[in-house]
Design a protein around this motif. Structure first.
Motif, PDB file in Angstrom:
ATOM      1  N   HIS A  88       0.796  -1.219   0.000  1.00 46.29           N
ATOM      2  CA  HIS A  88       0.000   0.000   0.000  1.00 46.29           C
ATOM      3  C   HIS A  88       0.831   1.273   0.000  1.00 46.29           C
ATOM      4  O   HIS A  88       0.255   2.362  -0.072  1.00 46.29           O
ATOM      5  N   TRP A  89       2.142   1.159   0.133  1.00 43.97           N
ATOM      6  CA  TRP A  89       2.953   2.369   0.255  1.00 43.97           C
ATOM      7  C   TRP A  89       3.778   2.569  -1.007  1.00 43.97           C
ATOM      8  O   TRP A  89       4.410   1.661  -1.500  1.00 43.97           O
ATOM      9  N   LEU A  90       3.727   3.822  -1.525  1.00 43.71           N
ATOM     10  CA  LEU A  90       4.436   4.196  -2.749  1.00 43.71           C
ATOM     11  C   LEU A  90       5.456   5.277  -2.414  1.00 43.71           C
ATOM     12  O   LEU A  90       5.110   6.323  -1.843  1.00 43.71           O
ATOM     13  N   SER A  91       6.726   5.020  -2.767  1.00 43.47           N
ATOM     14  CA  SER A  91       7.764   6.058  -2.704  1.00 43.47           C
ATOM     15  C   SER A  91       8.169   6.374  -4.133  1.00 43.47           C
ATOM     16  O   SER A  91       8.432   5.477  -4.925  1.00 43.47           O
ATOM     17  N   VAL A  92       8.217   7.649  -4.460  1.00 45.83           N
ATOM     18  CA  VAL A  92       8.413   8.066  -5.851  1.00 45.83           C
ATOM     19  C   VAL A  92       9.887   8.108  -6.217  1.00 45.83           C
ATOM     20  O   VAL A  92      10.282   7.644  -7.295  1.00 45.83           O
ATOM     21  N   LEU A 135      -1.717   3.950  -0.958  1.00 50.66           N
ATOM     22  CA  LEU A 135      -2.525   3.486  -2.078  1.00 50.66           C
ATOM     23  C   LEU A 135      -3.501   2.410  -1.596  1.00 50.66           C
ATOM     24  O   LEU A 135      -3.263   1.745  -0.582  1.00 50.66           O
ATOM     25  N   GLN A 136      -4.563   2.275  -2.372  1.00 56.34           N
ATOM     26  CA  GLN A 136      -5.555   1.249  -2.082  1.00 56.34           C
ATOM     27  C   GLN A 136      -5.277   0.011  -2.922  1.00 56.34           C
ATOM     28  O   GLN A 136      -4.650   0.073  -3.978  1.00 56.34           O
ATOM     29  N   ALA A 137      -5.787  -1.137  -2.465  1.00 56.99           N
ATOM     30  CA  ALA A 137      -5.525  -2.402  -3.166  1.00 56.99           C
ATOM     31  C   ALA A 137      -6.273  -2.509  -4.479  1.00 56.99           C
ATOM     32  O   ALA A 137      -5.945  -3.347  -5.321  1.00 56.99           O
ATOM     33  N   THR A 138      -7.302  -1.642  -4.721  1.00 56.75           N
ATOM     34  CA  THR A 138      -8.111  -1.736  -5.943  1.00 56.75           C
ATOM     35  C   THR A 138      -7.564  -0.890  -7.070  1.00 56.75           C
ATOM     36  O   THR A 138      -8.046  -0.985  -8.210  1.00 56.75           O
ATOM     37  N   GLU A 139      -6.549  -0.093  -6.808  1.00 57.77           N
ATOM     38  CA  GLU A 139      -6.051   0.827  -7.826  1.00 57.77           C
ATOM     39  C   GLU A 139      -5.141   0.071  -8.790  1.00 57.77           C
ATOM     40  O   GLU A 139      -4.303  -0.716  -8.379  1.00 57.77           O
ATOM     41  N   GLN A 140      -5.363   0.385 -10.112  1.00 64.03           N
ATOM     42  CA  GLN A 140      -4.572  -0.276 -11.152  1.00 64.03           C
ATOM     43  C   GLN A 140      -3.621   0.687 -11.840  1.00 64.03           C
ATOM     44  O   GLN A 140      -2.517   0.312 -12.205  1.00 64.03           O
ATOM     45  N   VAL A 141      -4.029   1.924 -12.037  1.00 63.10           N
ATOM     46  CA  VAL A 141      -3.229   2.931 -12.741  1.00 63.10           C
ATOM     47  C   VAL A 141      -3.037   4.123 -11.807  1.00 63.10           C
ATOM     48  O   VAL A 141      -3.994   4.597 -11.185  1.00 63.10           O
TER      49      VAL A 141
END
Length: 651
Positions: A88-92, A135-141
Motif C-alpha cells: 500500500h505504500w508508494l515512494s516516488v 494506495l488502495q488495493a483496488t487501484e490499477q493505474v
C-alpha cells in the motif's frame, strides 16, 4: 582508535548492504512509462487523455534526468499480484524532488496527493524525509507528476507495511552510523585544530562539515524543521556556497597559496566570485542555467586549478605535506572514472548518487588522515622543540661556565692585586719596626726599668704579624704551628700585662683567672697562642667602654703526658648581633652594630685559621648576658725542665 574505526566502517558497510537488500525486496510496478511536459502546463485530465504512444516506457523502471524546466508525468501500471500482496505504500524517488503530485482514480475524477518542498509539510500524506503515499488495493493505474530544481532521480517502489518498516530501519541504521562517525571525527578535528593552531586541520574539518550540512539539506533532513521546508532551495544554495568557500580555503592552506605569487590568490578569488555569481543566478534568475554554471566552476577548481597550483608549488620548492599530493591524485582518479571510463558502477561515481549520505565517508576518511598527520607533525615539532631547548640549555650552561671562569679569573686577579698590596704594606711597615726594636735594645742597656723590654716585645709581635700578613698575601693561609717547650706561667704573666694595657684604653676593668692544676711547662706554639689571645683581647677592648674584660685559663684534663686547656676572653661590651652569628669568622665581614668603629673584619678570621692549625675551634657563648664570651680548647704535650732549659740555652 583505528581498530574501533575499522569496526565502525564494517558495521556501516553491513548496514548499507542491508538497506540495499531491503530496497531490492520492494517491488517495482509492472509497467512504468514517462511523458515530458515541456511547458509544465498540462493537468491530470489532459495527461490521462493522451494516447499511450506518447509515454516512453522505462525498461529499468528507473528515471534519471539532468536539470530541466519540464514537468515529468509517470504512468504506473500495477499488476494483480501487487494488489493482492497489499503493498500500500508508494515512494516516488529521491528526497531532493521539490514537487511530487500523485493522482489515483476516484470515481469519475482523480484524487491528488502532494509532497515536496513546493508544498507545506502539513499537506503531505506522511511527513517523512522521503515522501510516501498511501494506495488502495483496488487501484490499477497511478499518474505521478514530478518537478525538481535539482537532479531528477525517480524510482517508484511499492512496499507493504513490513517492508516499509524494515527499509526505514535499515536506512536509519546506515545514516545513523554515517552521521555518527561524522559527528565523532569532525568536531574532534575542529577542537584539535584550534588547540594545535593547525590551519590545515581546521580548514579541512570546516570543508567536511559544510559538505555534510549540504548533504543533509539535499537529502530532506529539513523535514524535521517544517518551517524551513519552503526555504529549501535558498538554504541549499547558501549551504553550497559556504561549502565551496571552505573547499577553496582548504586548498589554499593545503597548497600554501599565500607563499605563491599574488596571481594565484587572485585566481582563487576569481573562481570564488564566479561560483557566487552562478549561485545567485540559481536563486534569482534560472535554476537550470545557474546549476550548470556552478558545476562547471566546481570542475574547473577541482580538475584544473588544483593540479596547476600543485605543480607551481612543487616547482618553487615549497615544503608540501603528503596530503597535498594525495588530494589532487584522488580528484584525478575521479575525473578518469566519471568522464573517461564512465565507470558509474564504482561507489559514489554514479551521477544519481551525488550528495548521498554515504558520499561523506571519503571526506571523513581524508579528514582522519589529516588529523593523524597533524598529530604526528605536532609530536615531531615537540621533539624538535625539546632538542632545541636542550641545545639552548647546553649553550646557556656553556655561557654561564664561561662567565664563571671569567669572573673567577677577575677575582684571582683582584686577589693577586690585594696580595701584592698587602706584601708592599708589610715591607713598608717592617723598616720602622726594625728601627724601634734596635732603639729598644739600646735603651735596655741604659735603663733598669722593664719598659724597653715591653717596647721590644710588642714591636717583635707586630713584626711577626706583618710577616704572617705578607705570607698570607701569597699563600692565602697562615703558617702552621711551630711547637716548642716553654713556661706557660711566664706566657700567662706576659698576656696579663698586655691585657691590662689594652683594657685601660677605654677605662675598662681587667680581671684574670688562672685555674688550679695548670702545668708550668708545655710544648706549644706560644706565638700562635699569643696572636689568638691578643686578637680576642683587642676586640674586647675595642668594643667595650667603661666595662670589664676577663681573661681566663682552666685545666680541663691532665694525665702524665698531655693536658687539655681552655682559654676564655669575656667582656661586657656591645656584643654580637644574633643575625651576624652565622657569618662569624668570615674575612672582611663586620657586624651591623660596629660600623662606627674602625676595623677591617680580619681579626676573627685570623683566629679561626690559627685555631684550625691547632685542631681547635672558636666558641661563642649563646646566652642573654651582655657582651661577648669567646673560648677555645687546646691539647698540649707536657714538657720537662730539661726541655725548657735546652730551649732557653738555644735561644
Amino acid at each position: 582508535m583505528m581498530r574501533r574505526l575499522c569496526w565502525l566502517v564494517m558495521i556501516l558497510a553491513w548496514s548499507t548492504w542491508g538497506a540495499a537488500a531491503v530496497e531490492r525486496e520492494a517491488q517495482r510496478p509492472a509497467a512504468l512509462s514517462v511523458y515530458q511536459d515541456l511547458g509544465g502546463t498540462l493537468n491530470v485530465e489532459q495527461v490521462a487523455a493522451l494516447p499511450e504512444a506518447v509515454f516512453r516506457e522505462l525498461p529499468e523502471r528507473r528515471f534519471f534526468h539532468e536539470y530541466s524546466h519540464s514537468a515529468f508525468w509517470l504512468r504506473l501500471q500495477m499488476s494483480a499480484e501487487q494488489r493482492e500482496a497489499h503493498r500500500h505504500w508508494l515512494s516516488v524517488g529521491d528526497p531532493r524532488l521539490s514537487d511530487i503530485q500523485v493522482y489515483v482514480p476516484d470515481g469519475n475524477g482523480w484524487q491528488r496527493m502532494q509532497a515536496g518542498a513546493a508544498h507545506p509539510p502539513e499537506s503531505w500524506p506522511v511527513v517523512a524525509r522521503q515522501p510516501l503515499f498511501r494506495l488502495q488495493a483496488t487501484e490499477q493505474v497511478v499518474l505521478i507528476r514530478v518537478v525538481g530544481d535539482s537532479l531528477l532521480v525517480v524510482e517508484p517502489l511499492l512496499r507493504s507495511d513490513g517492508e516499509l518498516l524494515a527499509q526505514r530501519r535499515a536506512i536509519a541504521v546506515a545514516d545513523g552510523l554515517t552521521l555518527g562517525i561524522v559527528l565523532l571525527v569532525v568536531p574532534l578535528s575542529l577542537v584539535i585544530g584550534f588547540i594545535m593552531r593547525s590551519s590545515l586541520l581546521a580548514a579541512h574539518a570546516a570543508a567536511v562539515l559544510s559538505y555534510i550540512l549540504l548533504v543533509c539539506v539535499v537529502n530532506g533532513y529539513l523535514v524535521h524543521w517544517p518551517m524551513l521546508v519552503p526555504w529549501t532551495s535558498y538554504i541549499r544554495a547558501f549551504a553550497s556556497l559556504v561549502g565551496f568557500v571552505c573547499f577553496l580555503g582548504y586548498l589554499r592552506v593545503l597548497l600554501q597559496v599565500a607563499r605563491l605569487p599574488s596571481l594565484w590568490a587572485r585566481l582563487y578569488d576569481g573562481v570564488l566570485a564566479a561560483y557566487l555569481a552562478s549561485a545567485l543566478w540559481v536563486v534569482f534568475v534560472d535554476h537550470v542555467q545557474g546549476r550548470f554554471l556552478t558545476e562547471w566552476v566546481m570542475r574547473l577548481a577541482a580538475y584544473g586549478l588544483l593540479p596547476l597550483t600543485l605543480l607551481t608549488a612543487w616547482r618553487r620548492g615549497l615544503p608540501l605535506v603528503w596530503m597535498a599530493w594525495a588530494v589532487p591524485l584522488l580528484y584525478l582518479l575521479q575525473f578518469l572514472a566519471r568522464y573517461v571510463f564512465q565507470a558509474d558502477h564504482l561507489p559514489w561515481q554514479a551521477r544519481q548518487e551525488s550528495y548521498s549520505i554515504s558520499s561523506t565517508l571519503p571526506g571523513v576518511a581524508l579528514l582522519t588522515c589529516t588529523l593523524m598527520t597533524e598529530l604526528y607533525r605536532s609530536r615531531a615539532r615537540q621533539r624538535w622543540a625539546q632538542q632545541e631547548r636542550s641545545q639552548r640549555r647546553l649553550e646557556a650552561r656553556g655561557r654561564l661556565e664561561a662567565a664563571v671562569a671569567r669572573r673567577t679569573e677577575q677575582l684571582r686577579t683582584s686577589l693577586d692585586a690585594r696580595g701584592a698590596l698587602l706584601a708592599r704594606l708589610g715591607q713598608e711597615l717592617r723598616g720602622p719596626l726594625l728601627d724601634i726594636i734596635g732603639s729598644a735594645r739600646r735603651l735596655v742597656a741604659m735603663s733598669s726599668s722593664d719598659y724597653p723590654q715591653r717596647i721590644e716585645r710588642n714591636a717583635r709581635s707586630q713584626l711577626e704579624l706583618i710577616e704572617d700578613l705578607a705570607a698570607l698575601s701569597h699563600r692565602d693561609e697562615l703558617p702552621g704551628p711551630s711547637l716548642r717547650a716553654g713556661s706557660l706561667h711566664a706566657f700567662w704573666r706576659e698576656m696579663v700585662e698586655e691585657a691590662e694595657l689594652l683594657a685601660a684604653r677605654q677605662n675598662n676593668r681587667f680581671q684574670w683567672r688562672l685555674g688550679g692544676n695548670v702545668p708550668c711547662e708545655v710544648m706549644a706554639d706560644f706565638g700562635h697562642l699569643r696572636r689568638i689571645l691578643l686578637n680576642l683581647l683587642g676586640n674586647a677592648a675595642k668594643f667595650t667602654r667603661e666595662g670589664s674584660i676577663t681573661l681566663g685559663l682552666d685545666c680541663l684534663e691532665r694525665d702524665g703526658q698531655r693536658v687539655r686547656l681552655r682559654f676564655s676572653v669575656e667582656d661586657t661590651g656591645i656584643g654580637i648581633h644574633p643575625d651576624d652569628r652565622v657569618r662569624l669568622g668570615q674575612p672582611f665581614v663586620r657586624g651591623r652594630n660596629v660600623e662606627w668603629i674602625d676595623g677591617f673584619g680580619l681579626g676573627l678570621d685570623i683566629v679561626r685559621q690559627l685555631l684550625e692549625g691547632m685542631n681547635s675551634v672558636l666558641h661563642l657563648a649563646d646566652d642573654d648576658r651582655p657582651g661577648s664570651r669567646f673560648s677555645f680548647e687546646v691539647c698540649l704535650m707536657l714538657a720537662g725542665v730539661q726541655d725548657v732549659a735546652s730551649v732557653e740555652a738555644g735561644a
